[in-house]
Design a protein around this motif. Structure first.
Motif, mmCIF file in Angstrom:
data_model
loop_
_atom_site.group_PDB
_atom_site.id
_atom_site.type_symbol
_atom_site.label_atom_id
_atom_site.label_comp_id
_atom_site.label_asym_id
_atom_site.label_seq_id
_atom_site.Cartn_x
_atom_site.Cartn_y
_atom_site.Cartn_z
ATOM 1 N N ILE A 88 0.853 -1.289 -0.078
ATOM 2 C CA ILE A 88 0.052 0.196 -0.277
ATOM 3 C C ILE A 88 1.197 1.571 0.124
ATOM 4 C CG2 ILE A 88 -1.585 1.039 1.028
ATOM 5 C CD1 ILE A 88 -2.873 -1.276 -0.428
ATOM 6 N N THR A 89 2.217 1.159 0.690
ATOM 7 C CA THR A 89 2.948 1.974 0.529
ATOM 8 C C THR A 89 3.662 2.606 -0.296
ATOM 9 O OG1 THR A 89 4.732 1.159 2.172
ATOM 10 C CG2 THR A 89 3.218 2.384 3.216
ATOM 11 N N ASN A 143 4.164 5.974 -5.607
ATOM 12 C CA ASN A 143 3.923 5.915 -7.085
ATOM 13 C C ASN A 143 2.538 6.217 -7.695
ATOM 14 O OD1 ASN A 143 6.453 4.873 -6.843
ATOM 15 N ND2 ASN A 143 5.487 2.561 -6.829
ATOM 16 N N ILE A 144 1.939 6.965 -6.781
ATOM 17 C CA ILE A 144 0.832 7.636 -7.573
ATOM 18 C C ILE A 144 1.592 9.507 -8.163
ATOM 19 C CG2 ILE A 144 -1.224 9.408 -6.713
ATOM 20 C CD1 ILE A 144 -1.798 7.165 -5.167
#
Length: 64
Positions: A55-56, A61-62
């Motif tokens: 998740i992190t 990477n968004i």
């Protein structure tokens, strides 16, 4: 210090009771449950660690 599954179970019941009596929100429940897995280092801890890492990494990477 050894933490047994029974202690984790008792803490889980306490967190579930807090959620039921609305003294803990759903987000707080998730954070408390994750903290419990990290703290207890049960057999599920590696799976939780991998999930949180995924998740992190995805959040980092968004936008890239």
């Amino acid at each position: 210090m050894t933490v047994t599954l029974s202690a984790v179970l008792i803490l889980g019941v306490a967190v579930a009771a807090a959620l039921k009596f609305r003294s803990l929100t759903a987000g707080g429940f998730i954070l408390a449950a994750l903290f419990g897995f990290y703290l207890a280092s049960t057999g599920a801890a590696p799976a939780v660690n991998q999930f949180v890492t995924a998740i992190t990494d995805a959040a980092a990477n968004i936008g890239n």
